[in-house]
Enzyme design. Sequence first.
Site, mmCIF file in Angstrom:
data_model
loop_
_atom_site.group_PDB
_atom_site.id
_atom_site.type_symbol
_atom_site.label_atom_id
_atom_site.label_comp_id
_atom_site.label_asym_id
_atom_site.label_seq_id
_atom_site.Cartn_x
_atom_site.Cartn_y
_atom_site.Cartn_z
ATOM 1 N N HIS A 89 0.836 -1.188 0.000
ATOM 2 C CA HIS A 89 0.000 0.000 0.000
ATOM 3 C C HIS A 89 0.880 1.250 0.000
ATOM 4 O O HIS A 89 2.052 1.197 0.376
ATOM 5 C CB HIS A 89 -0.850 0.093 1.279
ATOM 6 C CG HIS A 89 -1.587 -1.141 1.655
ATOM 7 N ND1 HIS A 89 -2.957 -1.262 1.532
ATOM 8 C CD2 HIS A 89 -1.167 -2.313 2.200
ATOM 9 C CE1 HIS A 89 -3.346 -2.441 1.977
ATOM 10 N NE2 HIS A 89 -2.277 -3.099 2.381
ATOM 11 N N TYR A 90 0.297 2.395 -0.374
ATOM 12 C CA TYR A 90 0.888 3.670 0.036
ATOM 13 C C TYR A 90 -0.055 4.329 1.017
ATOM 14 O O TYR A 90 -1.256 4.064 1.050
ATOM 15 C CB TYR A 90 1.236 4.565 -1.146
ATOM 16 C CG TYR A 90 0.099 5.067 -2.011
ATOM 17 C CD1 TYR A 90 -1.030 5.700 -1.484
ATOM 18 C CD2 TYR A 90 0.180 4.973 -3.394
ATOM 19 C CE1 TYR A 90 -2.041 6.188 -2.281
ATOM 20 C CE2 TYR A 90 -0.830 5.457 -4.214
ATOM 21 C CZ TYR A 90 -1.934 6.070 -3.643
ATOM 22 O OH TYR A 90 -2.938 6.553 -4.444
ATOM 23 N N GLU A 158 2.685 -0.839 4.493
ATOM 24 C CA GLU A 158 2.356 0.526 4.100
ATOM 25 C C GLU A 158 3.648 1.294 3.828
ATOM 26 O O GLU A 158 4.608 1.207 4.605
ATOM 27 C CB GLU A 158 1.565 1.239 5.201
ATOM 28 C CG GLU A 158 0.143 0.728 5.390
ATOM 29 C CD GLU A 158 -0.857 1.402 4.458
ATOM 30 O OE1 GLU A 158 -0.427 2.233 3.625
ATOM 31 O OE2 GLU A 158 -2.053 1.083 4.577
#
Length: 323
Positions: A89-90, A158
């Site tokens: 993810h970002y 993340e």
Amino acid sequence: MSKFPLIGLAVALILAGCASTPAPAPSPVVDTDAIDRIFSNVPVIDDAAPPRRYSPAQGAALERRSGYRVDRSVSSSGQNQRIRFLVLHYTGGDDTAAFRALTGGNVSAHYLVTAAPGEYQNQPVVMQLVNEDKRAWHAGVSAWGDRVNLNDTSIGIEIVNRGHYNSPDGLVWDPYSRAQIELVTALTRDIVNRYNIAPENVLGHSDIAPGRKVDPGPFFPWQRLHEAGVGAWPERHVVTRYQRELSTAPLSMAQLQRALGVWGYPVAVTGTHDEPTRKALGAFQMHFRPADTRGNVDVESQAILLALIERYHGLADVRTVRQ
């Protein structure tokens, strides 16, 4: 006036009053014997043989827990790995926003790669927010292959990145830093090796939630990660071969939908370029052909998709797609 009518009236009133009074409810019957049986002690027999006594050497190998020990010397073959997926993810913001969101109780991830990762003795440092044996809340409503709710079976990473934003020149995406990619490469390589995660199960959030999520975005270097031993990527010569074949006989919409489904996207075979198909194809393009991620059907995307299926699933699945 005769007193008999008055007597009759009084009797009628009494009868009327009796008629409106409900009958008393029956007393409940309580089976006290049944209650006694519930709370009585069940029989327990004496041990037929003395317990096994572990030697000091054997006892040293036992796991100590609260009030008992665990013997792990025998293992059942009826098991598999809980961790089957790795999802990237970002964060959509800076470090401060990422820590606030990921430690606030509503969203979480196992690992956080900060904007400028720390370093110790020439090795990058990642922040671990959730133990790998715990379930982090990073995937949300998600599906891949025959699995749904991927929080149950995945590790989430993340990466601090602004994502996309509007500018006078249109939509702009933020790239990742070299230090971030080096740390992500080391981290993901370790995770996939420890859990034996299949290349096709290294995914972006956009893959498992098409149309709902777009991270880690078009600037995430999936090919570079594959070259480091993590994730799937098509072979160039196989893509070229399929491009030649499909230029004269492209996949039908039903065949394309079957191919997307074989790869992992939950797409129904409707034979029409419907919205779920467009979203799934757009997510696929975001991962493997980010130059155009609008979900439009083209030969290049079809060729990449068939090349991936051939490499990671086999020619039999390609033939199934093209039936």
